[in-house]
Write a protein that holds these residues in place. Structure first.
Motif, short mmCIF file in Angstrom:
data_model
loop_
_atom_site.label_atom_id
_atom_site.label_comp_id
_atom_site.label_asym_id
_atom_site.label_seq_id
_atom_site.Cartn_x
_atom_site.Cartn_y
_atom_site.Cartn_z
N THR A 17 0.82 -1.09 0.01
CA THR A 17 -0.07 -0.16 -0.09
C THR A 17 0.85 1.21 0.10
N LYS A 18 1.84 1.15 0.91
CA LYS A 18 2.73 2.49 0.92
C LYS A 18 3.58 2.67 -0.45
N LEU A 19 4.02 1.61 -1.13
CA LEU A 19 4.69 1.79 -2.22
C LEU A 19 3.72 2.29 -3.50
N LYS A 20 2.41 2.02 -3.41
CA LYS A 20 1.35 2.31 -4.50
C LYS A 20 1.08 3.59 -4.00
N VAL A 21 1.05 4.31 -2.86
CA VAL A 21 0.93 5.79 -2.67
C VAL A 21 1.79 6.41 -3.66
N LEU B 11 7.66 5.51 6.28
CA LEU B 11 8.25 4.41 5.25
C LEU B 11 9.47 3.97 6.03
N VAL B 12 9.58 3.93 7.15
CA VAL B 12 10.35 2.97 7.92
C VAL B 12 9.91 1.83 8.31
N SER C 40 10.92 2.01 -1.33
CA SER C 40 9.90 3.14 -1.08
C SER C 40 10.24 4.46 -0.63
N ARG C 41 11.09 4.57 0.28
CA ARG C 41 11.97 5.68 0.94
C ARG C 41 12.54 6.30 -0.26
#
Length: 201
Positions: A108-112, A157-158, A174-175
């Motif tokens: 989900t984080k990466l897709k944001v 993103l940690v 992602s970071r």
């Protein structure tokens, strides 16, 4: 003439007649206001639910990249005249994407981040520049719904200490990806054009 006679009749009515007519119009508008407010609330609720459904679709916690077609309604809305300068629309979009970064799934984080990159890659510059300014302003603000944490905080993103090795690698990527996308927004705001391309699929 008929037109002249009409003008003389209106002049003869005087300011009081004109004021009475204006008062009647104002009264009519006042009586309609509750209906307009109800319609606006209904439309706003519909829009909010549609936007929520779209963001859920493009940030599903699955390893498959979300297809660009799923973002097309969002790109179309931005292309609509004035949408990129609508603070309510852009604010709702960015705040919802930022809150998605707080979810546990690294997918989900990466897709944001991918969604933000696609905005910088697919939107025309006249639309993108106000969005970049809005995004940079939002990043300096705090989210009252997340204990006043900053929007799009790097802390989101940690990797969790309990994350697997694969999840930790994904979070590191992602970071780095987020830093690149942030730099693109800054470049648009500063010089009017994004950084040399790493095109979003």
């Amino acid at each position: 003439s008929r037109r002249g006679g009409r003008g003389r009749q209106q002049a003869a009515r005087g300011p009081s007649a004109v004021g009475a007519a204006a008062g009647g119009v104002a009264s009519s508008l006042t009586s309609l206001a509750p209906s307009f407010r109800r319609a606006y609330r209904s439309l706003k609720g519909y829009f909010s639910s549609e936007l929520e459904a779209l963001i859920l679709a493009i940030t599903r916690p699955t390893p498959e990249a979300s297809p660009l077609e799923e973002m097309q309604p969002l790109l179309t809305e931005f292309a609509r005249k004035g949408a990129h300068e609508d603070a309510e629309f852009v604010g709702a979009l960015l705040s919802k994407l930022s809150r998605k970064l707080t979810e546990r799934s690294p997918f989900t984080k990466l897709k944001v981040v991918l969604a933000l990159h696609r905005l910088t890659s697919k939107l025309e510059l006249p639309v993108l520049r106000p969005l970049a300014q809005f995004y940079l302003d939002v990043r300096r603000a705090q989210d009252p719904k997340r204990a006043n944490a900053r929007f799009f905080s790097d802390q989101n993103l940690v990797a969790d200490p309990a994350a697997t090795a694969d999840e930790q690698r994904l979070m590191r990527f992602s970071r780095a990806y987020m830093r690149y996308v942030h730099a693109r927004f800054e470049a648009v705001d500063r010089s009017g054009s994004p950084l040399p391309h790493m095109r979003a699929a």
